[in-house]
Design an enzyme around this catalytic site. Sequence first.
Site, PDB file in Angstrom:
ATOM      1  N   GLY A   1       0.779  -1.237   0.000  1.00 57.48           N
ATOM      2  CA  GLY A   1       0.000   0.000   0.000  1.00 57.48           C
ATOM      3  C   GLY A   1       0.806   1.280   0.000  1.00 57.48           C
ATOM      4  N   SER A   2       2.071   1.225  -0.433  1.00 54.90           N
ATOM      5  CA  SER A   2       2.844   2.476  -0.439  1.00 54.90           C
ATOM      6  C   SER A   2       2.273   3.467  -1.460  1.00 54.90           C
ATOM      7  CB  SER A   2       4.333   2.214  -0.684  1.00 54.90           C
ATOM      8  OG  SER A   2       4.553   1.775  -1.997  1.00 54.90           O
ATOM      9  N   ASN A   3       1.765   2.960  -2.567  1.00 61.37           N
ATOM     10  CA  ASN A   3       1.141   3.874  -3.548  1.00 61.37           C
ATOM     11  C   ASN A   3      -0.167   4.428  -3.011  1.00 61.37           C
ATOM     12  OD1 ASN A   3       2.638   4.118  -6.237  1.00 61.37           O
ATOM     13  ND2 ASN A   3       2.842   1.946  -5.735  1.00 61.37           N
TER      14      ASN A   3
ATOM     15  N   LYS B   1     -15.826 -15.496 -10.151  1.00 59.41           N
ATOM     16  CA  LYS B   1     -15.273 -14.149 -10.298  1.00 59.41           C
ATOM     17  C   LYS B   1     -16.353 -13.122 -10.639  1.00 59.41           C
ATOM     18  CE  LYS B   1     -11.455 -11.830 -12.524  1.00 59.41           C
ATOM     19  NZ  LYS B   1     -10.210 -11.998 -13.238  1.00 59.41           N
TER      20      LYS B   1
ATOM     21  N   MET C   1      -3.708  -7.116  -7.267  1.00 59.82           N
ATOM     22  CA  MET C   1      -3.123  -8.208  -8.020  1.00 59.82           C
ATOM     23  C   MET C   1      -4.133  -9.169  -8.669  1.00 59.82           C
ATOM     24  SD  MET C   1      -0.228  -7.406  -8.453  1.00 59.82           S
ATOM     25  CE  MET C   1       1.371  -6.794  -7.917  1.00 59.82           C
TER      26      MET C   1
ATOM     27  N   ASN D   1      -4.110   2.338 -13.672  1.00 60.72           N
ATOM     28  CA  ASN D   1      -3.213   1.376 -13.031  1.00 60.72           C
ATOM     29  C   ASN D   1      -1.796   1.917 -13.079  1.00 60.72           C
ATOM     30  OD1 ASN D   1      -2.380  -1.128 -11.847  1.00 60.72           O
ATOM     31  ND2 ASN D   1      -1.656  -1.789 -13.863  1.00 60.72           N
TER      32      ASN D   1
ATOM     33  N   HIS E   1       2.218   0.585 -13.032  1.00 59.64           N
ATOM     34  CA  HIS E   1       3.011  -0.634 -13.248  1.00 59.64           C
ATOM     35  C   HIS E   1       4.495  -0.276 -13.171  1.00 59.64           C
ATOM     36  CE1 HIS E   1       3.765  -4.689 -14.565  1.00 59.64           C
ATOM     37  NE2 HIS E   1       4.703  -4.198 -15.350  1.00 59.64           N
TER      38      HIS E   1
HETATM   39  C1  GAR Z   1       3.806  -1.342  -7.183  1.00 57.43           C
HETATM   40  O1  GAR Z   1       5.172  -1.382  -7.528  1.00 57.43           O
HETATM   41  C2  GAR Z   1       2.943  -1.405  -8.414  1.00 57.43           C
HETATM   42  O2  GAR Z   1       3.509  -0.748  -9.510  1.00 57.43           O
HETATM   43  C3  GAR Z   1       2.877  -2.893  -8.638  1.00 57.43           C
HETATM   44  O3  GAR Z   1       2.686  -3.425  -7.360  1.00 57.43           O
HETATM   45  C4  GAR Z   1       3.404  -2.603  -6.423  1.00 57.43           C
HETATM   46  C5  GAR Z   1       2.510  -2.311  -5.268  1.00 57.43           C
HETATM   47  O4  GAR Z   1       3.230  -1.653  -4.251  1.00 57.43           O
HETATM   48  N1  GAR Z   1       1.824  -3.237  -9.530  1.00 57.43           N
HETATM   49  C6  GAR Z   1       1.918  -4.160 -10.482  1.00 57.43           C
HETATM   50  O5  GAR Z   1       2.911  -4.848 -10.647  1.00 57.43           O
HETATM   51  C7  GAR Z   1       0.696  -4.292 -11.366  1.00 57.43           C
HETATM   52  N2  GAR Z   1       0.955  -5.109 -12.490  1.00 57.43           N
HETATM   53  P1  GAR Z   1       2.469  -0.929  -3.078  1.00 57.43           P
HETATM   54  O6  GAR Z   1       1.473  -1.956  -2.502  1.00 57.43           O
HETATM   55  O7  GAR Z   1       3.522  -0.589  -2.065  1.00 57.43           O
HETATM   56  O8  GAR Z   1       1.776   0.258  -3.628  1.00 57.43           O
END
Ligand code: GAR
Length: 203
Positions: free
Chosen positions: A15-17, A68, A93, A110, A112
């Site tokens: 969850g840092s984003n 789903k 995910m 999203n 990435h």
């Molecule tokens: C992030 O690096 C994001 O870009 C990636 O998951 C991480 C989540 O980090 N997403 C993907 O790979 C999507 N295909 P976070 O939970 O610390 O935000």
Amino acid sequence: MKTKTNLAILASGNGSNFEAIIKAVKKGYLSIGKCILITDKKDAYVRERAKKYKIKEIFVDPASFKNKKEYEKKLVEIHDKEKIDLIALAGYMKILSPFFVKYFKNKILNIHPSLLPSFSGKDAIENAYNYGCKITGVTVHFVSNAVDSGPIIMQKTVSIEEGMQLDELENKIHKTEHKLYPKAIRLFLKNKLKIEGRRVKII
Ligand code: GAR
């Protein structure tokens, strides 16, 4: 009359984003109506972050639905009830089905951790590192039916210097993400994104 955009952040992990977006909201950089977190993982650390910032968080357990479609119908129900206008996937995910993507057409973003279309899918940072790339980066894009492949909103490069360790690269990528995602969301909120086929014009 509702004037502000309501945001749902979907996340499955750290969850840092999510936190970077919330901080941008708190600072006034992102002007939104309300924000909620939806997660598919009971133990996801992102839930703690939501509690810290007093953000409404909803855990929807995919295992409690027969398939789903039913799970996603529940997500739609929540989004409708909360009057959500924009969805930001932040380390969510699960792959969203065409049903969900169509329902929220051009309203799902999203992030990435690579320069798409290179290194889509899981473990993008590690895969770029192991490939020996000199440059990788971060992409924010609209979500379409195929994984990590919708129209690109913004990209930022990150260089992989000689001798750099994987964890250093991960840190650098995450720091870049935390700046880029709020910027892209801000453009959306200000109605500055115009999709023309595969291209996103910033107007
Ligand atoms: C992030 O690096 C994001 O870009 C990636 O998951 C991480 C989540 O980090 N997403 C993907 O790979 C999507 N295909 P976070 O939970 O610390 O935000």
